[in-house]
Design an enzyme around this catalytic site. Structure first.
Site, PDB file in Angstrom:
ATOM      1  N   SER A  70       3.113  67.698  45.088  1.00 62.09           N
ATOM      2  CA  SER A  70       2.611  68.874  44.387  1.00 62.09           C
ATOM      3  C   SER A  70       1.105  68.901  44.598  1.00 62.09           C
ATOM      4  O   SER A  70       0.405  67.954  44.238  1.00 62.09           O
ATOM      5  CB  SER A  70       2.951  68.774  42.892  1.00 62.09           C
ATOM      6  OG  SER A  70       2.687  69.985  42.232  1.00 62.09           O
ATOM      7  N   ARG A 125      14.965  60.548  39.798  1.00 59.90           N
ATOM      8  CA  ARG A 125      14.136  60.654  38.591  1.00 59.90           C
ATOM      9  C   ARG A 125      14.176  59.303  37.872  1.00 59.90           C
ATOM     10  O   ARG A 125      15.156  58.984  37.206  1.00 59.90           O
ATOM     11  CB  ARG A 125      14.646  61.773  37.685  1.00 59.90           C
ATOM     12  CG  ARG A 125      13.743  62.063  36.492  1.00 59.90           C
ATOM     13  CD  ARG A 125      14.216  63.304  35.762  1.00 59.90           C
ATOM     14  NE  ARG A 125      14.080  64.486  36.582  1.00 59.90           N
ATOM     15  CZ  ARG A 125      12.960  65.191  36.706  1.00 59.90           C
ATOM     16  NH1 ARG A 125      11.876  64.822  36.055  1.00 59.90           N
ATOM     17  NH2 ARG A 125      12.910  66.255  37.475  1.00 59.90           N
ATOM     18  N   ARG A 180       6.413  57.046  33.673  1.00 58.22           N
ATOM     19  CA  ARG A 180       6.687  58.230  32.853  1.00 58.22           C
ATOM     20  C   ARG A 180       8.010  58.054  32.119  1.00 58.22           C
ATOM     21  O   ARG A 180       9.009  57.657  32.712  1.00 58.22           O
ATOM     22  CB  ARG A 180       6.759  59.490  33.726  1.00 58.22           C
ATOM     23  CG  ARG A 180       5.474  59.759  34.503  1.00 58.22           C
ATOM     24  CD  ARG A 180       5.584  60.989  35.363  1.00 58.22           C
ATOM     25  NE  ARG A 180       4.459  61.068  36.297  1.00 58.22           N
ATOM     26  CZ  ARG A 180       4.332  61.997  37.233  1.00 58.22           C
ATOM     27  NH1 ARG A 180       5.257  62.918  37.373  1.00 58.22           N
ATOM     28  NH2 ARG A 180       3.284  62.008  38.032  1.00 58.22           N
ATOM     29  N   ARG A 204      11.458  59.826  46.310  1.00 58.75           N
ATOM     30  CA  ARG A 204      12.140  60.951  46.952  1.00 58.75           C
ATOM     31  C   ARG A 204      11.904  60.966  48.462  1.00 58.75           C
ATOM     32  O   ARG A 204      12.761  61.428  49.219  1.00 58.75           O
ATOM     33  CB  ARG A 204      11.696  62.256  46.299  1.00 58.75           C
ATOM     34  CG  ARG A 204      12.168  62.333  44.849  1.00 58.75           C
ATOM     35  CD  ARG A 204      11.730  63.590  44.157  1.00 58.75           C
ATOM     36  NE  ARG A 204      12.190  63.595  42.778  1.00 58.75           N
ATOM     37  CZ  ARG A 204      12.006  64.604  41.928  1.00 58.75           C
ATOM     38  NH1 ARG A 204      11.367  65.689  42.339  1.00 58.75           N
ATOM     39  NH2 ARG A 204      12.443  64.527  40.692  1.00 58.75           N
ATOM     40  N   GLU A 209      11.430  67.871  45.367  1.00 53.02           N
ATOM     41  CA  GLU A 209       9.970  67.909  45.353  1.00 53.02           C
ATOM     42  C   GLU A 209       9.423  66.529  45.669  1.00 53.02           C
ATOM     43  O   GLU A 209       9.764  65.541  45.020  1.00 53.02           O
ATOM     44  CB  GLU A 209       9.457  68.354  43.987  1.00 53.02           C
ATOM     45  CG  GLU A 209       7.932  68.379  43.894  1.00 53.02           C
ATOM     46  CD  GLU A 209       7.436  68.373  42.468  1.00 53.02           C
ATOM     47  OE1 GLU A 209       6.390  67.731  42.203  1.00 53.02           O
ATOM     48  OE2 GLU A 209       8.090  68.972  41.595  1.00 53.02           O
TER      49      GLU A 209
END
Length: 431
Positions: free
Chosen positions: A352, A277, A262, A390, A349
Site C-alpha cells: 500500500s 492474515r 497487529r 502474502r 494486497e
C-alpha cells in the site's frame, strides 16, 4: 492532523471533503471551531489582563514613591492574578480538548481521489504480466506443508493461532526474500537502509496516525505507553519527529525491515486462512520525507519502486487506487498493489503506497527550512516494499510445478542458493 487555520478559514470545504470518506468525522469540524474560539477568547482575555496588570504594577510603584495608599490597586492586582491563573487552566484544558478533536479527524482526500463508499469502488489502474496457467492449483498451505516450509501447529504451541513458524528451507526462503527486497531498494532505488527498534513510544504511534484511532488493533505494553511496531513506517518516520531539516537535504529516502505486530481486532469474519492474515509478519517498508510540492509526483515513483519487486520476481499483479471511503486514516491518496494468488483464486494486497501530505508531519512537528529561512511542514510518503507473508503466498502459488515443487525466479536464486524447492521427507527437513 489538519491545519487549524484551514478549518477556521474554509470549514465547509473541509466538511465536504471529509463527507466523501463516509462516516461522521465531518461533524467534529463545528466542535473544533467552537473549542478553538473558546481557547482564543481565553487567550485574548489573558493578554488583556496581563497588560492591565503590568500597567497597574507601574501605577502602584508611582503611588508608593509618592507615599499614597495603594491597597485598592493591590487588591485589584490580586484579583487579576487569580483570573489569569483561571484562564491559564482553562486554556490548557481547552487546548487538550482541541488537540484530541484534531487527532480524531482523518486527512482530507486528494481532490482527484475516486469517490466511493468502500473497496468495491476502487478502480483498477493497471495490470502487469499474465495469470499463470495452472491446472488445479494448490494453495500455499498445501504447498508449504508438503515441502516442509512452515508449521502452524508449532506456532499454536508457542504463541496461539494467527502465527506461523518457518522451518528449514522455509526460513531460508523468508530470509532470502528480506535480503532481496532490501538490496533492490538500496542498490537500485536509492533508499538508505536503517535498523530501528521494534518497540515504539505512544507519541510515535500518534505521530503517524495509528493512535488513537486503531489502539484496539495494537499490542501495547507499559500501560499502553509503549507498543510493538505495527509497521516500520512508525519508527522510521519518527526518526525525524521534533526536527527541522534543511530543504537541501530532501528528499530523505529510507527503508527498513521489521517484524510487524497487529491484533487484527477488527478482522473477524475476514479471510484468515493460512498466512494471509496473521498477527506477526515480516515487512520491508519504504519511507520518504520531502518538500510539499514534490509529494504527489513522487508517490508515483515510490509506487514503481514497490512494483519493481514483483516485476523482478515475474509475479502477475494489478494496481488499484483507493476511493475516498477506503482510504487509510492518515492518507490523502493511496495505491494498493495486489498480487495474484491462484491457489486462493483472488488478488492479495501486498503493498500500500500512500501520500500523507503534511498530516503526519504536523502530528510529529517535522519541518523543513527553505533557503530563505522559512519553516514549513514536510510531506511524508510510505509504501510496503513489500509485506512478506502474502508475497510468500503468491510466490509459492504462482511458481508451483505439476510435481509439487516450486521453481524460484532467477532474481531470487542468488539469495536462496537454489532455483527450485523440491519435495522431501518431512523428517529430513526438520533435521
Amino acid at each position: 492532523m489538519l491545519d487549524i487555520r484551514l478549518i477556521r478559514e474554509r470549514p465547509e470545504e473541509v466538511k465536504e471533503r471529509l463527507r466523501r470518506r463516509g462516516g461522521d468525522a465531518w461533524r467534529l469540524v463545528d466542535r473544533v471551531l467552537a473549542c478553538d474560539d473558546k481557547r482564543r477568547r481565553a487567550e485574548t482575555e489573558k493578554q488583556q489582563l496581563q497588560s492591565e496588570r503590568n500597567s497597574s504594577s507601574k501605577q502602584i510603584g508611582i503611588l508608593k514613591r509618592q507615599s499614597q495608599d495603594t491597597s485598592e490597586l493591590e487588591t485589584h492586582m490580586h484579583a487579576i492574578g487569580r483570573r489569569i491563573k483561571e484562564l491559564e487552566a482553562e486554556s490548557e484544558a481547552v487546548a487538550m480538548e482541541l488537540n484530541g478533536l484534531l487527532m480524531g479527524i482523518p486527512n482530507l482526500p486528494h481532490e482527484g481521489c475516486p469517490v466511493g463508499l468502500d473497496e468495491t469502488a476502487n478502480p483498477e489502474i493497471k495490470t502487469w504480466g499474465e495469470k499463470p496457467a495452472i491446472e488445479n492449483p494448490r494453495n500455499h498451505v498445501e504447498l508449504a506443508s508438503s515441502l516442509g516450509l512452515i508449521s502452524f501447529e508449532d506456532a499454536i504451541r508457542i504463541a496461539g493461532s494467527g502465527f506461523v513458524v518457518y522451518r528449514g528451507r522455509g526460513a531460508r526462503l523468508e530470509r532470502a526474500l528480506i535480503n532481496f527486497l532490501l538490496d533492490t531498494q538500496t542498490r537500485e532505488n536509492g533508499y538508505q537502509e536503517v535498523g530501528v527498534p521494534f518497540i515504539v513510544k505512544r507519541e510515535c504511534m500518534e505521530g503517524t496516525g495509528q493512535l488513537p484511532k486503531f489502539e484496539d488493533d495494537m499490542y501495547g505494553t507499559e500501560g499502553q505507553q509503549m507498543f510493538l511496531a505495527p509497521t516500520a513506517e512508525v519508527p522510521v518516520t519518527n526518526l525525524y519527529r521534533d526536527t527541522i531539516v534543511m530543504e537541501a537535504e530532501l528528499p530523505i529516502k529510507l527503508t527498513a525491515y521489521t517484524p510487524c505486530f497487529r491484533r487484527e481486532a477488527g478482522s473477524a469474519g475476514r479471510d484468515n486462512k493460512g498466512m494471509i492474515r496473521i498477527h506477526q509478519f515480516d515487512k520491508v517498508e519504504l519511507v520518504q520525507i520531502l518538500k510539499p510540492e514534490d509529494s504527489f509526483a513522487e508517490l508515483e515513483t515510490l509506487l514503481s519502486h514497490a512494483e519493481s519487486i514483483l516485476q523482478k520476481l515475474g509475479l502477475h499483479y494489478r494496481v488499484i487506487e483507493l476511493c475516498t471511503g477506503d482510504l487509510g486514516f492518515s492518507s490523502a491518496k493511496t495505491y494498493d498493489i495486489e498480487v495474484w494468488a491462484p491457489g486462493q483464486g483472488q488478488y492479495l494486497e501486498v503493498s500500500s503506497c500512500s501520500c500523507f501530505t503534511d498530516y503526519q508531519a504536523r502530528r510529529m512537528r517535522l519541518r523543513c527550512k527553505d533557503a530563505g529561512g522559512r519553516n514549513r511542514f514536510c510531506h511524508t510518503l510510505n509504501g510496503s516494499g513489500t509485506a512478506l507473508p502474502r508475497l510468500y503466498v503468491a510466490l509459492l502459488e504462482q511458481c508451483q510445478q505439476p510435481d509439487g515443487s516450486v521453481k524460484l525466479p532467477a532474481a531470487l536464486v542468488p539469495y536462496y542458493g537454489s532455483d527450485c524447492i523440491r519435495p522431501v521427507a518431512q523428517h529430513v527437513e526438520r533435521q
